[in-house]
Enzyme design. Structure first.
Site, PDB file in Angstrom:
ATOM      1  N   ARG A   1      71.704  62.059  89.737  1.00  0.00           N
ATOM      2  CA  ARG A   1      70.641  62.205  88.735  1.00  0.00           C
ATOM      3  C   ARG A   1      70.976  61.523  87.427  1.00  0.00           C
ATOM      4  NH1 ARG A   1      70.846  68.395  88.201  1.00  0.00           N
ATOM      5  NH2 ARG A   1      73.022  67.823  88.393  1.00  0.00           N
TER       6      ARG A   1
ATOM      7  N   GLN B   1      74.209  69.487  58.521  1.00  0.00           N
ATOM      8  CA  GLN B   1      73.150  68.498  58.701  1.00  0.00           C
ATOM      9  C   GLN B   1      73.523  67.518  59.800  1.00  0.00           C
ATOM     10  OE1 GLN B   1      71.737  66.612  55.053  1.00  0.00           O
ATOM     11  NE2 GLN B   1      71.661  64.663  56.110  1.00  0.00           N
TER      12      GLN B   1
ATOM     13  N   ARG C   1      77.188  48.795  59.015  1.00  0.00           N
ATOM     14  CA  ARG C   1      76.859  49.851  58.053  1.00  0.00           C
ATOM     15  C   ARG C   1      78.195  50.368  57.519  1.00  0.00           C
ATOM     16  NH1 ARG C   1      71.458  52.123  58.665  1.00  0.00           N
ATOM     17  NH2 ARG C   1      70.428  51.168  60.447  1.00  0.00           N
TER      18      ARG C   1
ATOM     19  N   HIS D   1      81.552  53.332  53.635  1.00  0.00           N
ATOM     20  CA  HIS D   1      81.026  54.376  52.763  1.00  0.00           C
ATOM     21  C   HIS D   1      81.945  55.593  52.711  1.00  0.00           C
ATOM     22  CE1 HIS D   1      76.942  52.684  54.239  1.00  0.00           C
ATOM     23  NE2 HIS D   1      77.416  51.954  53.252  1.00  0.00           N
TER      24      HIS D   1
ATOM     25  N   TYR E   1      75.480  61.568  63.256  1.00  0.00           N
ATOM     26  CA  TYR E   1      76.434  62.079  62.293  1.00  0.00           C
ATOM     27  C   TYR E   1      76.182  63.566  62.099  1.00  0.00           C
ATOM     28  CZ  TYR E   1      75.827  57.199  60.738  1.00  0.00           C
ATOM     29  OH  TYR E   1      75.695  55.848  60.675  1.00  0.00           O
TER      30      TYR E   1
END
Length: 185
Positions: free
Chosen positions: A23, A52, A64, A67, A136
Site C-alpha cells: 500500500r 507551532q 532558504r 537563519h 518545522y
C-alpha cells in the site's frame, strides 16, 4: 525510531523505521517520550515546549537560510516531508565546544529523518528535488526583532551547496556576513 547525536553539540538526528508494504508506508514522525529521553541532558527544551508547526515548499536549487534567532534563540525540529534537501547548521553559541562549526545533512521523504536543532544555531537548506516540502516544529512564537541572518554564500563559512542556486529571497540575498554577526554577538 533511532536517535543519534551529531558532530554539533546538542544536535540530534532522529530516524524512524517506516513500515512499508504494497500500500505504501506508515511512519512515526515524532515521539515525545523518546525526544524527552534523548534530549534531556543537552537542553532545557522538552517535547511539550513545541508550540507551532510550519511548512515551506521550495523548487530545486532554492536556498532558504542561513537563519537564526537572537535572545534565547529558537529550538526546532526539521524534516523533509516530500522530496529532499541539503540541510546545513552553523553553531553560533560562543560557549559551545563546536562554536563556528558547520554540519550538513540530507533530509528526505525516503528515510523521514528529522533534525533537532537546539537554540543558538543558524539553519538553512537547499532543495535537491523539483519540489521539497520542509516541516518545522518550533518552541516559540516568531519575533522579527530577533531575526538573525548570515549570507548563504559567505566565504568565511564556505558552505558547499550541492546545486547551482536557482533562487533566494531578497532578505537572504541581503543577509549580513559571518564577520558582522560575530561582532554583534
Amino acid at each position: 525510531m533511532r536517535a543519534k547525536f551529531t558532530e554539533l553539540e546538542g544536535v540530534v538526528l532522529f530516524t524512524p523505521d517506516p513500515f512499508r508494504d504494497g500500500r505504501g508506508l506508515f511512519t512515526r514522525t515524532f515521539d515525545a517520550r523518546l525526544f524527552d529521553a534523548v534530549v534531556a541532558d543537552g537542553t532545557p527544551v522538552r517535547a511539550a515546549d513545541f508550540i507551532q508547526d510550519s511548512q515551506s515548499r521550495s523548487r530545486r536549487g532554492v536556498i532558504r537560510g542561513m537563519h537564526g534567532r537572537s535572545g534565547r534563540g529558537e529550538a526546532k525540529l526539521v524534516r523533509c516531508a516530500h522530496g529532499a534537501i541539503h540541510d546545513v547548521l552553523v553553531d553560533i553559541r560562543r560557549t559551545s565546544p563546536t562554536f563556528g562549526r558547520t554540519q550538513a545533512f540530507t533530509l528526505d521523504d525516503d528515510t523521514f529523518a528529522h533534525l533537532f536543532v537546539p537554540p543558538g544555531l543558524l539553519h538553512g537548506f537547499q532543495a535537491l528535488t523539483d519540489c521539497a516540502d520542509v516541516c518545522y516544529r518550533i518552541d516559540r512564537e516568531h519575533d522579527p526583532a530577533e531575526d538573525l541572518a548570515v549570507a548563504y554564500d559567505d566565504p568565511d563559512l564556505a558552505i558547499a551547496w550541492p546545486l547551482p542556486v536557482s533562487a533566494v529571497s531578497a532578505r537572504d540575498a541581503a543577509a549580513a556576513s559571518w564577520a558582522s554577526l560575530m561582532k554583534s554577538l
